[in-house]
Design a protein around this motif. Structure first.
Motif, PDB file in Angstrom:
ATOM      1  N   HIS A 180      -2.464  12.786  -5.772  1.00 40.34           N
ATOM      2  CA  HIS A 180      -1.095  12.751  -6.283  1.00 40.34           C
ATOM      3  C   HIS A 180      -0.697  11.408  -6.880  1.00 40.34           C
ATOM      4  CE1 HIS A 180      -0.639  16.645  -4.515  1.00 40.34           C
ATOM      5  NE2 HIS A 180      -0.971  16.176  -3.339  1.00 40.34           N
ATOM      6  N   ILE A 181      -1.535  10.383  -6.680  1.00 38.36           N
ATOM      7  CA  ILE A 181      -1.241   9.070  -7.250  1.00 38.36           C
ATOM      8  C   ILE A 181      -2.287   8.765  -8.313  1.00 38.36           C
ATOM      9  CG2 ILE A 181      -0.970   6.604  -6.833  1.00 38.36           C
ATOM     10  CD1 ILE A 181      -0.261   7.250  -3.968  1.00 38.36           C
ATOM     11  N   ALA A 182      -1.832   8.617  -9.528  1.00 37.94           N
ATOM     12  CA  ALA A 182      -2.723   8.263 -10.633  1.00 37.94           C
ATOM     13  C   ALA A 182      -2.477   6.809 -11.018  1.00 37.94           C
ATOM     14  CB  ALA A 182      -2.472   9.172 -11.835  1.00 37.94           C
ATOM     15  N   GLU A 183      -3.463   6.223 -11.642  1.00 36.47           N
ATOM     16  CA  GLU A 183      -3.336   4.837 -12.100  1.00 36.47           C
ATOM     17  C   GLU A 183      -2.114   4.682 -13.008  1.00 36.47           C
ATOM     18  OE1 GLU A 183      -6.045   1.921 -14.781  1.00 36.47           O
ATOM     19  OE2 GLU A 183      -7.105   3.104 -13.279  1.00 36.47           O
ATOM     20  N   GLN A 195       0.855  -1.188   0.000  1.00 37.66           N
ATOM     21  CA  GLN A 195       0.000   0.000   0.000  1.00 37.66           C
ATOM     22  C   GLN A 195       0.887   1.232   0.000  1.00 37.66           C
ATOM     23  OE1 GLN A 195      -3.164   0.076   2.890  1.00 37.66           O
ATOM     24  NE2 GLN A 195      -3.683   2.194   2.459  1.00 37.66           N
ATOM     25  N   VAL A 196       0.608   2.142  -0.933  1.00 32.87           N
ATOM     26  CA  VAL A 196       1.405   3.366  -1.054  1.00 32.87           C
ATOM     27  C   VAL A 196       0.528   4.575  -0.774  1.00 32.87           C
ATOM     28  CG1 VAL A 196       3.052   2.354  -2.664  1.00 32.87           C
ATOM     29  CG2 VAL A 196       1.027   3.467  -3.551  1.00 32.87           C
ATOM     30  N   ASP A 197       1.139   5.612  -0.226  1.00 34.60           N
ATOM     31  CA  ASP A 197       0.376   6.817   0.088  1.00 34.60           C
ATOM     32  C   ASP A 197       0.899   8.055  -0.637  1.00 34.60           C
ATOM     33  OD1 ASP A 197       2.716   7.002   1.489  1.00 34.60           O
ATOM     34  OD2 ASP A 197       1.794   7.123   3.459  1.00 34.60           O
ATOM     35  N   SER A 198       1.894   7.857  -1.497  1.00 36.05           N
ATOM     36  CA  SER A 198       2.426   8.977  -2.278  1.00 36.05           C
ATOM     37  C   SER A 198       3.177   8.414  -3.484  1.00 36.05           C
ATOM     38  CB  SER A 198       3.378   9.823  -1.431  1.00 36.05           C
ATOM     39  OG  SER A 198       4.559   9.097  -1.167  1.00 36.05           O
ATOM     40  N   PRO A 199       3.382   9.239  -4.511  1.00 36.77           N
ATOM     41  CA  PRO A 199       4.185   8.777  -5.642  1.00 36.77           C
ATOM     42  C   PRO A 199       5.597   8.366  -5.207  1.00 36.77           C
ATOM     43  CG  PRO A 199       3.015  10.765  -6.242  1.00 36.77           C
ATOM     44  CD  PRO A 199       2.821  10.564  -4.763  1.00 36.77           C
ATOM     45  N   PHE A 200       6.124   9.050  -4.196  1.00 35.78           N
ATOM     46  CA  PHE A 200       7.454   8.715  -3.688  1.00 35.78           C
ATOM     47  C   PHE A 200       7.490   7.280  -3.161  1.00 35.78           C
ATOM     48  CE2 PHE A 200      10.718   8.605  -0.371  1.00 35.78           C
ATOM     49  CZ  PHE A 200      11.818   8.989  -1.106  1.00 35.78           C
ATOM     50  N   ALA A 201       6.405   6.831  -2.539  1.00 37.84           N
ATOM     51  CA  ALA A 201       6.336   5.473  -1.985  1.00 37.84           C
ATOM     52  C   ALA A 201       6.393   4.406  -3.071  1.00 37.84           C
ATOM     53  CB  ALA A 201       5.073   5.315  -1.151  1.00 37.84           C
ATOM     54  N   LEU A 202       6.064   4.776  -4.299  1.00 41.78           N
ATOM     55  CA  LEU A 202       6.140   3.817  -5.410  1.00 41.78           C
ATOM     56  C   LEU A 202       7.586   3.412  -5.700  1.00 41.78           C
ATOM     57  CD1 LEU A 202       3.438   5.272  -7.800  1.00 41.78           C
ATOM     58  CD2 LEU A 202       3.369   3.047  -6.657  1.00 41.78           C
ATOM     59  N   ARG A 203       8.531   4.148  -5.149  1.00 45.13           N
ATOM     60  CA  ARG A 203       9.946   3.792  -5.331  1.00 45.13           C
ATOM     61  C   ARG A 203      10.289   2.491  -4.611  1.00 45.13           C
ATOM     62  NH1 ARG A 203      13.215   9.504  -5.001  1.00 45.13           N
ATOM     63  NH2 ARG A 203      12.087  10.484  -6.710  1.00 45.13           N
ATOM     64  N   ARG A 204       9.395   2.024  -3.743  1.00 43.79           N
ATOM     65  CA  ARG A 204       9.623   0.760  -3.025  1.00 43.79           C
ATOM     66  C   ARG A 204       9.326  -0.451  -3.900  1.00 43.79           C
ATOM     67  NH1 ARG A 204       7.615  -0.047   2.744  1.00 43.79           N
ATOM     68  NH2 ARG A 204       9.291  -1.562   2.575  1.00 43.79           N
ATOM     69  N   VAL A 205       8.641  -0.258  -5.010  1.00 42.30           N
ATOM     70  CA  VAL A 205       8.242  -1.386  -5.859  1.00 42.30           C
ATOM     71  C   VAL A 205       9.446  -2.229  -6.280  1.00 42.30           C
ATOM     72  CG1 VAL A 205       7.146  -2.050  -8.040  1.00 42.30           C
ATOM     73  CG2 VAL A 205       6.085  -0.317  -6.592  1.00 42.30           C
ATOM     74  N   THR A 214       1.628 -12.828  -7.680  1.00 37.78           N
ATOM     75  CA  THR A 214       1.016 -11.548  -8.039  1.00 37.78           C
ATOM     76  C   THR A 214       1.479 -10.451  -7.084  1.00 37.78           C
ATOM     77  OG1 THR A 214      -0.944 -11.990  -6.678  1.00 37.78           O
ATOM     78  CG2 THR A 214      -1.064 -12.616  -8.993  1.00 37.78           C
ATOM     79  N   LEU A 215       1.501  -9.260  -7.614  1.00 36.52           N
ATOM     80  CA  LEU A 215       1.839  -8.061  -6.854  1.00 36.52           C
ATOM     81  C   LEU A 215       0.621  -7.157  -6.866  1.00 36.52           C
ATOM     82  CD1 LEU A 215       3.819  -6.016  -5.502  1.00 36.52           C
ATOM     83  CD2 LEU A 215       4.478  -5.319  -7.818  1.00 36.52           C
ATOM     84  N   TRP A 216       0.119  -6.821  -5.702  1.00 38.34           N
ATOM     85  CA  TRP A 216      -0.985  -5.880  -5.588  1.00 38.34           C
ATOM     86  C   TRP A 216      -0.433  -4.551  -5.098  1.00 38.34           C
ATOM     87  CZ3 TRP A 216      -6.066  -5.829  -6.820  1.00 38.34           C
ATOM     88  CH2 TRP A 216      -6.671  -7.043  -7.143  1.00 38.34           C
ATOM     89  N   LEU A 217      -0.742  -3.476  -5.809  1.00 41.15           N
ATOM     90  CA  LEU A 217      -0.401  -2.129  -5.355  1.00 41.15           C
ATOM     91  C   LEU A 217      -1.705  -1.442  -4.989  1.00 41.15           C
ATOM     92  CD1 LEU A 217       2.294  -1.151  -7.999  1.00 41.15           C
ATOM     93  CD2 LEU A 217       2.633  -2.003  -5.689  1.00 41.15           C
ATOM     94  N   LEU A 218      -1.805  -0.971  -3.756  1.00 37.00           N
ATOM     95  CA  LEU A 218      -3.007  -0.318  -3.252  1.00 37.00           C
ATOM     96  C   LEU A 218      -2.721   1.147  -2.977  1.00 37.00           C
ATOM     97  CD1 LEU A 218      -4.085  -2.971  -0.564  1.00 37.00           C
ATOM     98  CD2 LEU A 218      -4.618  -2.947  -3.004  1.00 37.00           C
ATOM     99  N   TRP A 219      -3.727   1.993  -3.204  1.00 37.32           N
ATOM    100  CA  TRP A 219      -3.606   3.411  -2.897  1.00 37.32           C
ATOM    101  C   TRP A 219      -4.997   3.964  -2.622  1.00 37.32           C
ATOM    102  CZ3 TRP A 219      -3.637   1.368  -7.709  1.00 37.32           C
ATOM    103  CH2 TRP A 219      -4.478   1.917  -8.659  1.00 37.32           C
ATOM    104  N   ALA A 220      -5.049   5.057  -1.859  1.00 43.38           N
ATOM    105  CA  ALA A 220      -6.324   5.690  -1.536  1.00 43.38           C
ATOM    106  C   ALA A 220      -6.923   6.288  -2.805  1.00 43.38           C
ATOM    107  CB  ALA A 220      -6.132   6.763  -0.477  1.00 43.38           C
TER     108      ALA A 220
END
Length: 121
Positions: A82-85, A49-59, A71-77
């Protein structure tokens, strides 16, 4: 919720940064082995689960925990402006994963299911 994420009895799963109680309660589903500590061997499902575009760097650092057929699930609010599909999709693509499903996992929580490219399995 476990069914929506593909977690069944016997499934090995890793939850990272999951703050939503509706999702984190899956760890108590009978028969599944869910942890928040990266295991030594790859698992069937990784939920990040990510809460910012910066957190996507953990992928890139978590994809090593996904088994070849996992499978990899990425979740966001959903209301996170600030986070787009497209951000989520491109972060997976940079690691050799392609989206197969995008949906509202729970009210206010979007999710994208990604799998490895066929040639990499």
């Amino acid at each position: 919720m476990a069914d929506r994420l593909g977690i069944k009895p016997g499934t090995r799963a890793l939850f990272i940064g999951v703050k939503d109680v509706r999702v984190s309660d899956v760890r108590y589903a009978s028969g599944s082995r869910v942890t928040s500590i990266p295991p030594r061997e790859p698992v069937d499902v990784v939920v990040l689960q990510v809460d910012s575009p910066f957190a996507l760097r953990r992928v890139p650092e978590v994809v090593g925990s996904v088994s070849a057929l996992g499978t990899l699930w990425l979740l966001w609010a959903t209301d996170e402006r600030h986070i787009a599909e497209s951000h989520v999709r491109s972060s997976g693509a940079a690691c050799g994963f392609v989206p197969v499903l995008t949906m509202e996992v729970a009210t206010g929580l979007s999710g994208m299911k990604l799998v490895r490219l066929r040639r990499d399995r």
